[in-house]
Write an enzyme that holds these catalytic residues in place. Structure first.
Site, PDB file in Angstrom:
ATOM      1  CG  HIS A 187      -4.773   2.525  -1.755  1.00  0.00           C
ATOM      2  ND1 HIS A 187      -4.738   2.867  -0.204  1.00  0.00           N
ATOM      3  CD2 HIS A 187      -6.009   2.675  -2.007  1.00  0.00           C
ATOM      4  CE1 HIS A 187      -6.039   3.262  -0.154  1.00  0.00           C
ATOM      5  NE2 HIS A 187      -6.584   3.181  -1.093  1.00  0.00           N
ATOM      6  CD  GLU A 232     -10.248   4.189  -0.546  1.00  0.00           C
ATOM      7  OE1 GLU A 232     -11.285   4.392   0.452  1.00  0.00           O
ATOM      8  OE2 GLU A 232      -9.152   3.848  -0.275  1.00  0.00           O
ATOM      9  CG  ASP A 276      -2.503   0.828   1.016  1.00  0.00           C
ATOM     10  OD1 ASP A 276      -2.067   1.901   0.698  1.00  0.00           O
ATOM     11  OD2 ASP A 276      -3.287   0.154   0.918  1.00  0.00           O
TER      12      ASP A 276
END
Ligand SMILES: *[C@@H]1O[C@H](CO)[C@@H](O)[C@H](O)[C@H]1NC(C)=O
Ligand SMILES: *[C@@H]1O[C@H](CO)[C@@H](O)[C@H](O)[C@H]1NC(C)=O
Ligand SMILES: *[C@@H]1O[C@H](CO)[C@@H](O)[C@H](O)[C@H]1NC(C)=O
Length: 610
Positions: free
Chosen positions: A322, A393, A268
C-alpha cells in the site's frame, strides 16, 4: 386539557362545515401548522399526542413535552444520553437555561492541566448554543456553575489514561450547580459532553420567527467509565482526499460519542497527501493536486483540535505494501527504486487493488527516506506518539518480479518461496520499528511505545512470534468475525484492536459482493471482554466515498459502534434507538449530516414501528 381539544375540534369542524365553498386556509389559518405535544410512555419512549395543540405555549404537565427533543432527553432511564453511562439517575423535570449564564469554577485542578481544561470548557457553551442553531432566544438568567475537580496532571491521552468521571446536577434556588469530579481532564471532558447531552432545544414557533429555548434536566447523578480504552475510527484519506474541515467535523462527532482515537490512514498506494518537511517529494509526486495536501502546520493543529475533544490522533503510514504514489521519484534523485511495481498495468498479477506499489526492502535508500518521514511524524505528534505501521496485504509476486529484490534475497541465502518472502517482510518490520524507535528518541518524544499493525499473513498464529514481539506490536485484526485469529492471538498473549470487516467496515455494501451493515447490525456485535482486547475501530475506506457523501456513510453508524465500545450494554437495538435518534439530532445541530434511521412518523411514535 382533553376537554379543550374536543371543544376546539368541534369548533373547527363546525367552521369547515359552514364554509364549504371557501379554501380551508381562509377559515382556520393556523390549523395546518400543528404544534404537537409529546408524551413519555413508560417502557415505550416518546409518542406524539393525538391532536395538534393549537396553543404553543400551553399547558405542559410533568410527562407532556412541547418538543420531541425535550421528551427524549427526559424519557427512559438514560434519557437522551449516548453512549449510555454506567449509572444514571435523572430527574424527569427540566429547567430553562441560557448558555450566556454558564460559568466554570476550577475548584481543584493541577496547574499543568489547566490550559487544556479551559479549552475543553469553551466547547460546552458552543455545543449548547448549537442546539438552537446558534441563537438561544429565550433568556433566563439563572447562573449555571460547573465546579470542576481533577486529580492528576495528565495532559496527553494514552491507553492508560483514566477516563472515568462523576457528574451531578442540582437545581437550587439561586443557581444550577454542576459538579464534575474526574481523575484526568479527559474524564472531565466526558463529563462536559454528558452535561451538554442533558440539555435539548425547544423550538417555539409562535408565528413571528424562530424562537428557541434550551431545557436542562433539572437533576442528575451520573457515574461513568468506558469498558474499552481504545474506541477508534479509521479514516482513509488516500483513496480520496478528505478536506481538513471534514476531518474536524468527523472529530466533533467522535467527541460527541466519547470515541477517543482518530486512526488516520493518511497514505496508500493511490496518493500521498501528508507533507513531510524533510522529504517534500512525497506530496510533490504523491498528492492529487497542489490543494490536496495536509501541511505539517495543519496536521499539528488537527492534533491539538482532537486533543481538546478527547481524541488521540494515530497516524498510519501503511508499509511495506500500500505504498506507491509519492515514492516513485527515487531514480530521478539518484536513490534507485524506493518502491517497486508502482502503477504497473495490467495490475492484477502485482497487487490486490490498483494502483500497485510496494516499498523496496532491498534498497537502503528506502530506509533512509522512511527514517526522515518517521522523524517528521515523531516531531509533529503529541508525546508519546503512537504510530500505525500498516503491514497488510503484501503481494509477494510484486517483490518477486523485481530482480533487485530477488538478488538481495539470494545474497541473504533466502530462496524465493513464500517462506523466503516472509523473512524479507519480517525484516522490513524489524528495521522499520528500530528506525521509528530511534527517531522517536531523537525527537525527544519519549521511550519506545508499542506500535500498531494490521493483521496479515505475517500475523498468522503459527508464525507471528517469529517476526513480531508481543510487547511491541498491537495487532489490529480486520478478519471476518468467524475467523479464529483474534482468539488465537489473545491466547498467544498479543494485545488486539478489533475491526471485523464484515460488520464494522463502513464501505461494505458500496462495492463488489460486500454487504452493507446498518447501525443495528453494527451495534449488535460484541467484542470479547478479555484483557488483551484493548478496543475496536470502525473503518471508513474511501474508494467509493469522498467529502460529498462522507457524513451519511459515517453517521449515525459510527455512533452505534461508539456506544458498543464505551458501554458494551446488554440492551437491544429497540431500547437504544430513541437515544440514538436524539444523538443523531445532536450531531445535526453540530453541523454533521447523518443518514436517516426511520420514517419521520416512526421517529415521532417510538416503539410503534418495531
Ligand atoms: C393548565 O391546566 C390546568 C388544569 O387542567 C388549568 O387549571 C390551567 O388554567 C391551565 N393553564 C393554562 C395556562 O392553560
Ligand atoms: C436571535 O433571534 C432573535 C429573535 O428572533 C433576534 O432578534 C436576534 O437578532 C437573533 N440574534 C442573532 C445573534 O442572530
Ligand atoms: C517467484 O518466482 C519464481 C520464478 O518465477 C517462482 O519459481 C517462485 O515460485 C515465485 N515465488 C512466489 C512466492 O510466488
Amino acid at each position: 386539557m382533553a376537554y379543550r381539544w374536543i371543544l376546539l375540534l368541534t369548533v373547527a369542524l363546525h367552521m369547515v362545515k359552514s364554509n364549504e365553498d371557501k379554501p380551508v386556509n381562509d377559515v382556520i389559518p393556523h390549523i395546518y401548522e400543528p404544534s404537537w405535544m409529546y408524551k413519555c410512555v413508560p417502557d415505550q419512549g416518546c409518542e406524539r399526542t393525538e391532536h395538534p395543540h393549537p396553543l404553543v405555549m400551553g399547558n405542559i404537565t410533568a410527562q407532556m413535552f412541547g418538543s420531541l427533543d425535550v421528551c427524549r432527553t427526559v424519557c427512559g432511564r438514560f434519557g437522551g444520553l449516548w453512549p449510555r453511562p454506567v449509572t444514571a439517575a435523572l430527574s424527569s423535570q427540566t429547567v430553562r437555561i441560557h448558555p450566556n449564564y454558564l460559568r466554570f469554577d476550577l475548584v481543584d485542578v493541577p496547574a499543568e492541566s489547566r490550559d487544556l481544561l479551559v479549552q475543553m470548557t469553551k466547547l460546552v457553551g458552543d455545543n449548547l448554543l448549537a442546539e438552537c442553531g446558534g441563537n438561544v432566544t429565550e433568556i433566563v438568567e439563572t447562573p449555571i456553575v460547573v465546579y470542576i475537580s481533577v486529580k492528576t496532571a495528565v495532559t496527553s491521552l494514552v491507553w492508560d489514561t483514566d477516563e472515568h468521571y462523576m457528574l451531578d446536577v442540582q437545581t437550587k434556588e439561586e443557581e444550577i450547580a454542576v459538579h464534575v469530579v474526574a481523575d484526568t481532564v479527559f474524564g472531565a471532558r466526558h463529563a462536559f459532553e454528558t452535561f451538554t447531552q442533558l440539555a435539548s432545544p425547544e423550538r417555539l414557533d409562535d408565528g413571528e420567527g424562530n424562537r428557541c429555548g434550551l431545557r436542562l434536566v433539572s437533576g442528575a447523578k451520573i457515574r461513568d467509565r468506558p469498558v474499552y480504552k481504545h474506541r477508534g475510527f479509521v479514516m482513509d484519506s488516500s483513496r480520496h482526499f478528505i478536506p481538513m474541515a471534514d476531518i474536524k467535523r468527523t472529530i466533533d462527532g467522535l467527541a460527541a460519542t466519547k470515541m477517543n482515537v482518530f486512526h488516520w490512514h493518511v497514505t496508500d498506494s493511490h496518493s500521498f497527501p501528508l507533507e513531510s518537511s524533510r522529504v517534500p517529494q512525497f506530496t510533490r509526486y504523491g498528492a492529487y493536486s497542489a490543494k490536496e495536501i495536509y501541511t505539517t502546520e495543519e496536521v499539528r493543529e488537527l492534533i491539538e483540535y482532537a486533543k481538546v475533544r478527547g481524541v488521540r490522533v494515530v497516524i498510519e503510514i501503511d508499509a511495506p505494501a500500500h505504498a506507491g504514489n509519492g515514492w516513485q521519484w527515487g531514480k530521478e534523485y539518484g536513490f534507485g527504486d524506493l518502491a517497486v511495481c508502482v502503477n504497473v498495468y495490467p495490475w492484477r498479477p502485482y497487487c490486490i487493488e490498483p494502483p500497485c506499489g510496494q516499498l523496496n526492502p532491498a534498497n537502503p535508500a528506502m530506509y533512509r527516506v522512511l527514517r526522515d518521514l518517521y522523524r517528521d511524524i515523531a516531531e509533529t505528534m503529541t508525546k508519546p506518539p503512537l504510530l500505525h505501521m500498516g503491514g497488510d496485504e503484501v503481494f509477494l509476486n510484486c517483490w518477486n518480479s523485481s530482480e533487485e529484490i530477488v538478488t538481495y534475497m539470494k545474497n541473504k541465502g533466502w530462496d524465493t518461496t513464500d517462506e523466503g518472502f516472509l523473512k524479507l517482510w519480517g525484516e522490513f518490520h524489524e528495521k522499520a520499528l528500530q528506525i521509528w524507535d530511534e527517531e522517536v528518541h531523537a525527537a525527544g518524544a519519549g521511550d519506545p511505545q508499542p506500535v500498531m499493525l494490521w493483521s496479515s499473513e505475517l500475523t498468522q498464529p503459527q508464525r507471528i512470534q517469529r517476526f513480531l514481539d508481543k510487547n511491541r506490536y498491537i495487532i489490529e485484526v480486520w478478519e471476518v468475525i468467524t475467523s479464529p485469529l483474534l482468539s488465537q492471538l489473545l491466547r498467544l498473549g498479543y494485545r488486539v484492536v478489533s475491526v471485523p470487516k464484515d460488520i464494522w467496515y463502513l464501505d461494505h455494501g458500496t462495492w463488489g459482493v460486500t454487504k452493507y451493515s446498518n447501525w443495528r447490525r453494527m451495534y449488535s456485535h460484541k467484542l470479547p471482554t478479555e484483557d488483551g482486547v484493548i478496543g475496536g475501530e470502525v473503518a471508513m475506506w474511501t474508494e467509493y466515498c469522498d467529502s460529498q457523501v462522507l457524513d451519511t456513510r459515517v453517521w449515525p453508524r459510527t455512533a452505534a459502534v461508539g456506544e458498543r465500545l464505551w458501554a458494551n450494554p446488554n440492551t437491544d437495538v429497540y431500547s437504544a434507538e430513541p437515544r440514538l435518534q436524539r444523538h443523531r439530532a445532536r450531531l445535526i445541530a453540530r453541523g454533521i449530516k447523518p443518514d436517516a434511521m426511520a420514517p419521520a412518523w416512526c421517529e415521532q411514535h417510538e416503539s410503534r414501528c418495531y
